[in-house]
Write a protein that holds these residues in place. Sequence first.
Motif, PDB file in Angstrom:
ATOM      1  N   ALA A   1      23.405  14.884  -7.587  1.00 22.17           N
ATOM      2  CA  ALA A   1      23.760  13.562  -7.066  1.00 22.17           C
ATOM      3  C   ALA A   1      23.549  13.447  -5.564  1.00 22.17           C
ATOM      4  CB  ALA A   1      25.215  13.248  -7.414  1.00 22.17           C
ATOM      5  N   ASP A   2      23.391  14.562  -4.872  1.00 21.71           N
ATOM      6  CA  ASP A   2      23.211  14.556  -3.417  1.00 21.71           C
ATOM      7  C   ASP A   2      21.742  14.552  -3.003  1.00 21.71           C
ATOM      8  OD1 ASP A   2      25.962  14.810  -3.281  1.00 21.71           O
ATOM      9  OD2 ASP A   2      25.870  16.982  -3.139  1.00 21.71           O
ATOM     10  N   ARG A   3      20.816  14.559  -3.962  1.00 23.68           N
ATOM     11  CA  ARG A   3      19.392  14.748  -3.654  1.00 23.68           C
ATOM     12  C   ARG A   3      18.585  13.477  -3.929  1.00 23.68           C
ATOM     13  NH1 ARG A   3      17.394  19.405  -6.873  1.00 23.68           N
ATOM     14  NH2 ARG A   3      17.596  17.955  -8.599  1.00 23.68           N
ATOM     15  N   LEU A   4      17.638  13.210  -3.037  1.00 21.11           N
ATOM     16  CA  LEU A   4      16.652  12.157  -3.245  1.00 21.11           C
ATOM     17  C   LEU A   4      15.340  12.838  -3.609  1.00 21.11           C
ATOM     18  CD1 LEU A   4      15.951   9.111  -3.058  1.00 21.11           C
ATOM     19  CD2 LEU A   4      15.198   9.565  -0.723  1.00 21.11           C
ATOM     20  N   ARG A   5      14.754  12.453  -4.727  1.00 21.69           N
ATOM     21  CA  ARG A   5      13.473  13.007  -5.179  1.00 21.69           C
ATOM     22  C   ARG A   5      12.370  12.005  -4.855  1.00 21.69           C
ATOM     23  NH1 ARG A   5      14.087  13.451 -11.219  1.00 21.69           N
ATOM     24  NH2 ARG A   5      11.983  14.265 -11.045  1.00 21.69           N
ATOM     25  N   VAL A   6      11.323  12.466  -4.174  1.00 21.09           N
ATOM     26  CA  VAL A   6      10.194  11.616  -3.812  1.00 21.09           C
ATOM     27  C   VAL A   6       8.953  12.187  -4.482  1.00 21.09           C
ATOM     28  CG1 VAL A   6       8.782  10.710  -1.935  1.00 21.09           C
ATOM     29  CG2 VAL A   6      11.250  11.014  -1.607  1.00 21.09           C
TER      30      VAL A   6
ATOM     31  N   ILE B   1      16.504  16.184   0.353  1.00 23.70           N
ATOM     32  CA  ILE B   1      15.361  15.461  -0.195  1.00 23.70           C
ATOM     33  C   ILE B   1      14.379  16.484  -0.756  1.00 23.70           C
ATOM     34  CG2 ILE B   1      14.090  15.365   1.974  1.00 23.70           C
ATOM     35  CD1 ILE B   1      13.334  12.454   1.165  1.00 23.70           C
ATOM     36  N   ARG B   2      13.765  16.145  -1.889  1.00 24.97           N
ATOM     37  CA  ARG B   2      12.768  17.028  -2.478  1.00 24.97           C
ATOM     38  C   ARG B   2      11.503  16.213  -2.736  1.00 24.97           C
ATOM     39  NH1 ARG B   2      14.145  20.150  -7.928  1.00 24.97           N
ATOM     40  NH2 ARG B   2      13.781  18.134  -8.890  1.00 24.97           N
ATOM     41  N   VAL B   3      10.408  16.648  -2.153  1.00 29.77           N
ATOM     42  CA  VAL B   3       9.110  16.015  -2.373  1.00 29.77           C
ATOM     43  C   VAL B   3       8.441  16.743  -3.528  1.00 29.77           C
ATOM     44  CG1 VAL B   3       6.873  15.456  -1.363  1.00 29.77           C
ATOM     45  CG2 VAL B   3       8.939  15.374   0.055  1.00 29.77           C
ATOM     46  N   GLU B   4       8.088  15.998  -4.570  1.00 33.79           N
ATOM     47  CA  GLU B   4       7.493  16.585  -5.762  1.00 33.79           C
ATOM     48  C   GLU B   4       6.012  16.210  -5.840  1.00 33.79           C
ATOM     49  OE1 GLU B   4       9.837  15.638  -9.214  1.00 33.79           O
ATOM     50  OE2 GLU B   4      11.692  16.188  -8.198  1.00 33.79           O
ATOM     51  N   VAL B   5       5.175  17.241  -5.928  1.00 25.91           N
ATOM     52  CA  VAL B   5       3.725  17.047  -6.015  1.00 25.91           C
ATOM     53  C   VAL B   5       3.260  17.328  -7.437  1.00 25.91           C
ATOM     54  CG1 VAL B   5       3.327  17.574  -3.578  1.00 25.91           C
ATOM     55  CG2 VAL B   5       3.273  19.400  -5.232  1.00 25.91           C
TER      56      VAL B   5
ATOM     57  N   VAL C   1       0.863  -1.167   0.000  1.00 24.93           N
ATOM     58  CA  VAL C   1       0.000   0.000   0.000  1.00 24.93           C
ATOM     59  C   VAL C   1       0.904   1.222   0.000  1.00 24.93           C
ATOM     60  CG1 VAL C   1      -1.776   1.241   1.279  1.00 24.93           C
ATOM     61  CG2 VAL C   1      -1.736  -1.251   1.326  1.00 24.93           C
ATOM     62  N   ALA C   2       0.638   2.172  -0.867  1.00 17.72           N
ATOM     63  CA  ALA C   2       1.471   3.376  -0.928  1.00 17.72           C
ATOM     64  C   ALA C   2       1.438   4.089   0.424  1.00 17.72           C
ATOM     65  CB  ALA C   2       0.971   4.303  -2.021  1.00 17.72           C
ATOM     66  N   PRO C   3       2.616   4.270   1.054  1.00 20.66           N
ATOM     67  CA  PRO C   3       2.637   4.937   2.361  1.00 20.66           C
ATOM     68  C   PRO C   3       2.527   6.450   2.220  1.00 20.66           C
ATOM     69  CG  PRO C   3       4.854   4.323   1.730  1.00 20.66           C
ATOM     70  CD  PRO C   3       3.935   3.791   0.657  1.00 20.66           C
ATOM     71  N   GLU C   4       2.050   7.099   3.260  1.00 21.71           N
ATOM     72  CA  GLU C   4       2.012   8.552   3.296  1.00 21.71           C
ATOM     73  C   GLU C   4       3.433   9.060   3.469  1.00 21.71           C
ATOM     74  OE1 GLU C   4       0.002  12.258   5.740  1.00 21.71           O
ATOM     75  OE2 GLU C   4      -0.538  10.206   6.254  1.00 21.71           O
ATOM     76  N   ALA C   5       3.771  10.134   2.780  1.00 15.49           N
ATOM     77  CA  ALA C   5       5.120  10.710   2.848  1.00 15.49           C
ATOM     78  C   ALA C   5       5.244  11.544   4.125  1.00 15.49           C
ATOM     79  CB  ALA C   5       5.407  11.539   1.611  1.00 15.49           C
TER      80      ALA C   5
ATOM     81  N   LEU D   1      10.324  10.114   5.202  1.00 15.37           N
ATOM     82  CA  LEU D   1      11.244  10.854   4.333  1.00 15.37           C
ATOM     83  C   LEU D   1      12.656  10.879   4.928  1.00 15.37           C
ATOM     84  CD1 LEU D   1       8.929  13.820   3.300  1.00 15.37           C
ATOM     85  CD2 LEU D   1       9.569  11.830   1.922  1.00 15.37           C
ATOM     86  N   GLU D   2      12.758  11.072   6.229  1.00 17.58           N
ATOM     87  CA  GLU D   2      14.075  11.090   6.873  1.00 17.58           C
ATOM     88  C   GLU D   2      14.724   9.708   6.789  1.00 17.58           C
ATOM     89  OE1 GLU D   2      17.575  11.972   8.796  1.00 17.58           O
ATOM     90  OE2 GLU D   2      16.157  13.252   7.741  1.00 17.58           O
ATOM     91  N   MET D   3      13.952   8.643   6.969  1.00 19.25           N
ATOM     92  CA  MET D   3      14.487   7.294   6.851  1.00 19.25           C
ATOM     93  C   MET D   3      15.004   7.053   5.426  1.00 19.25           C
ATOM     94  SD  MET D   3      13.996   3.943   5.627  1.00 19.25           S
ATOM     95  CE  MET D   3      12.426   4.240   4.890  1.00 19.25           C
ATOM     96  N   LEU D   4      14.246   7.462   4.409  1.00 21.30           N
ATOM     97  CA  LEU D   4      14.681   7.318   3.024  1.00 21.30           C
ATOM     98  C   LEU D   4      15.949   8.123   2.759  1.00 21.30           C
ATOM     99  CD1 LEU D   4      11.294   7.517   1.108  1.00 21.30           C
ATOM    100  CD2 LEU D   4      12.814   5.541   1.232  1.00 21.30           C
ATOM    101  N   ARG D   5      15.995   9.362   3.265  1.00 20.10           N
ATOM    102  CA  ARG D   5      17.171  10.200   3.072  1.00 20.10           C
ATOM    103  C   ARG D   5      18.392   9.545   3.705  1.00 20.10           C
ATOM    104  NH1 ARG D   5      20.665  12.746   5.350  1.00 20.10           N
ATOM    105  NH2 ARG D   5      19.763  12.485   7.402  1.00 20.10           N
ATOM    106  N   ARG D   6      18.243   9.070   4.928  1.00 23.07           N
ATOM    107  CA  ARG D   6      19.362   8.459   5.653  1.00 23.07           C
ATOM    108  C   ARG D   6      19.833   7.179   4.958  1.00 23.07           C
ATOM    109  NH1 ARG D   6      16.939   8.235  10.134  1.00 23.07           N
ATOM    110  NH2 ARG D   6      16.229   6.102   9.913  1.00 23.07           N
TER     111      ARG D   6
END
Length: 97
Positions: free
Chosen positions: A78-83, A63-67, A42-46, A51-56
């Motif tokens: 290269a240093d960024r995680l896009r969600v 980290i950048r959350v894209e809506v 099931v798609a989890p809520e961001a 988000l911190e767990m994913l970044r770590r």
Amino acid sequence: MSSLNVLKSLLLATSVTLGFCSMPAMAEEDGKCKAVTINFLVAPEATPALLEMLRRESGATEIRVEVPGKGYTKEYNADRLRVMVDENNLMQSYMCG
């Protein structure tokens, strides 16, 4: 709380837990984002905690959350995680860059 909400919460918690268990071990390279594999039913809520767990786990420094419907720069970082999330803040996908 209705039994349907309890069931949804249980499925979400189970899918996130199973996803954490499937994470591969990664070599550390400070600041460089590395691919992370998380499987979820099931798609989890961001949430900030997710988000911190994913970044770590990815090793990213930011980290950048894209809506949907909002504009973002196209440069690769290269240093960024896009969600990517949907209009209900449910995580759809994520990638380095």
